[in-house]
Design an enzyme around this catalytic site. Sequence first.
Site, PDB file in Angstrom:
ATOM      1  CB  SER A   1      25.526 -30.895  67.336  1.00 18.05           C
ATOM      2  OG  SER A   1      24.577 -30.512  68.301  1.00 18.05           O
TER       3      SER A   1
ATOM      4  CE1 TYR B   1      25.243 -25.502  65.541  1.00 15.99           C
ATOM      5  CE2 TYR B   1      23.864 -27.206  66.514  1.00 15.99           C
ATOM      6  CZ  TYR B   1      25.097 -26.590  66.392  1.00 15.99           C
ATOM      7  OH  TYR B   1      26.174 -27.052  67.108  1.00 15.99           O
TER       8      TYR B   1
END
Length: 259
Positions: free
Chosen positions: A141, A154
């Site tokens: 990401s 995350y």
Amino acid sequence: MKGKSALVTGSTSGIGLAMARAFAREGADVMLNGLGDAAEIEATRAAIERDFGVRAAFDGADMLKPDEIRRLVRATEDAFGKIDVLVCNAGIQFVSPVEDFPDEKWQQIIGINLSSAFYAIKAAVPGMKRQGGGRIINLSSAHSLVASPFKSAYVAAKHGIAGLTKTVALELAQAKITVNAIAPGYVWTPLVERQIPDTMKARNMTEEQVKRDVLLAAQPTKEFVTVEQVASLALYLASPAAASITGTTISMDGGWTAQ
Ligand code: NAD
């Protein structure tokens, strides 16, 4: 990809499903994995076989459970004889200030978004070495390169994926196995849709404000990445043209991490 096989973790939805369908469209047999309604998953699996004339199987292994991940890799090897492409894609999100971040959410995110890639890679590498090559693609990401507030687990997991990608790439560099990560910005999928209510709460904003001022605030194109665009990059990384690309994280983030 005719005669090849791909295992995509977390492929009942979003980016994973788009990648599985893209591999199948190019002729690969695909192993689907993920959570969801059994009838819907079976319809998705059957549609891939019908639309693309390949073999598509499903295994509901829980990415929080190392034994189930090992079983999934074995099941894929048994079904198709080998794994040419392993895509470690399963992931979840949870948004909260760090002081309120529930311990079990931290454990789940590290387990699904980071450790499951380690277990899947560890289980798949011996077979790839035996067959003389393979491709490993991790879904990281923009949050593997930069941070946003309220996403401690995350961002930590995705930074971990970047390190895992580099390390395993070096170990396998002479085994004709490439290891890379795709780092999307915001892609419009159920994962993004689901974090809108929590972000609305955490920042006291409306849905439109969250989309414009939080999600797309950092994405200079002001457009969501599409799942098809991510799937195209995965196909490229799995192709012979990408044989010399290894150990890298490729951004597809509308310019986000250029800032
Ligand atoms: P999604 O929620 O649409 O899909 C996630 C998939 O993971 C689903 O198939 C789900 O069933 C599966 N999954 C979740 N928990 C699981 C478990 N315990 N065991 C097995 N499968 C499990 O999400 P998405 O947006 O398609 O995300 C896919 C990947 O892309 C994730 O790693 C995510 O972090 C990454 N990513 C997404 C975006 C985005 O904007 N959507 C951006 C950057 C990176």
